[in-house]
Design an enzyme around this catalytic site. Sequence first.
Site, PDB file in Angstrom:
ATOM      1  N   GLY A 117     -10.518 -16.776   4.020  1.00  0.00           N
ATOM      2  CA  GLY A 117     -11.554 -17.785   4.301  1.00  0.00           C
ATOM      3  C   GLY A 117     -11.196 -18.685   5.473  1.00  0.00           C
TER       4      GLY A 117
ATOM      5  CD  GLU B  43     -18.407  -7.802  37.469  1.00  0.00           C
ATOM      6  OE1 GLU B  43     -18.796  -7.712  38.650  1.00  0.00           O
ATOM      7  OE2 GLU B  43     -19.176  -8.057  36.521  1.00  0.00           O
TER       8      GLU B  43
END
Length: 384
Positions: free
Chosen positions: A344, A246
Amino acid sequence: MERILSFSDEHRMFKDAFSKFVANEMVPHYQEWEDNEIVPHEIYEIMGNLGFLCTWADEKYGGAGGDFLYSVIVAEEIARQGVRGVFSWLHSDIVAPYIGTFATEEQKKRWLPGCISGEKVLAVAMTEPGAGSDLAAMRARAVKDGKDYVINGSKTFISNGILADLVIVAAKTDPAAGARGVSLFVVERGTPGFERGKQIPKVGLHAQDTAELFFEDCRIPASQVLGGEKMVNQGFKCLMQKLQQERLMVAITAQGASERMLDLTIDYINERKQFGQAISKFQNTAFTIAEIATDIQMGRTFIDALVLQHMKGANVVKEVSMAKYWLCEMENRVAAKCLQMFGGYGFCKEYEISRLWTDARIQTIYAGTSEVMKLIISRDILGR
Ligand SMILES: Cc1cc2nc3c(=O)[nH]c(=O)nc-3n(C[C@H](O)[C@H](O)[C@H](O)COP(=O)(O)OP(=O)(O)OC[C@H]3O[C@@H](n4cnc5c(N)ncnc54)[C@H](O)[C@@H]3O)c2cc1C
């Protein structure tokens, strides 16, 4: 640098086919799946038809009997193409192996073909509101009643929680015995007393249907104890045995996503101009790329070496814990640095980097937090 894993021509053909499948059948729809906060069940059925699920499963159940490299290819491609909410690798390589390893022959015949074909989507339900890192504190109870078990309790944060047709549920059959009193049950969709709660709104991985599950006097025949009644109270051992794979799977996705973010960022900084030149020409930008690429190369070398060990059947629990810890932290470092280079625009949804940044955040938390990984590593080193 060449990878130390040796992919055969068949692996390469499989990778090529799966890569095209992701590009054509997932990527164009992915924003819609993010908006719907779920992927269509149908995508599992299509993947199953094309042989992209449970690639390891034995031919007698409808599988291809492939080695672990096929699982690596699927998880990497999903991460490398940015469709992180498709948890087919959880279905195929985290949950289905419980059935492949621990189920009785009758149970395998009953459930595995549907898992391979994608007709049955899988989830594993361990976590509870009061039992996260401390799994042994789980309170869900399964009480024997005649030939049945009656499950009561609730689970939270269950991946594929809404889509799942079969859920492997951990519950206490002998609460006084703590971790030694946990058993695993296979609960089917539609079983009376098994309800799905609300889908949990998250800051990232929007296309992944993480949900709460409730069990109220949910009656399950003893034939649905995973592995049969001889496996009652053996559930915790099964969970521990499967944690290596896992965590390795999560680390593989961390590596794939980091590589994706580097690629996206290199393209962007070569295009974007400020002060009359591409921002890649600024030394700070170039050095940041060098740092990220070095991290990624170290991650690649480490994860591939562990995949090799895992394929040999070695016990590499400590090393896989190191990989889960280091690679998931690396993914977050890479995400933060890459986003910064987008300025941005990196903060705008229109740019994939923003999604990869939010999707990265969970990686240091699920499948065992970074702190729990450090506990495992330090206990091993210090012999505790
Ligand atoms: C999107 C998502 C998907 C998930 N999918 C599944 C799933 O499919 N199936 C499933 O069963 N679970 C799933 N989980 C649950 C996940 O595995 C748990 O959230 C995780 O194990 C942490 O448990 P917790 O959230 O209760 O945090 P807590 O255990 O409460 O931890 C809180 C903080 O305390 C720290 N901490 C706890 N114990 C120690 C300690 N001994 N030493 C030092 N620090 C410690 C932790 O590291 C963490 O920083 C999922 C979670 C999320 C958010």
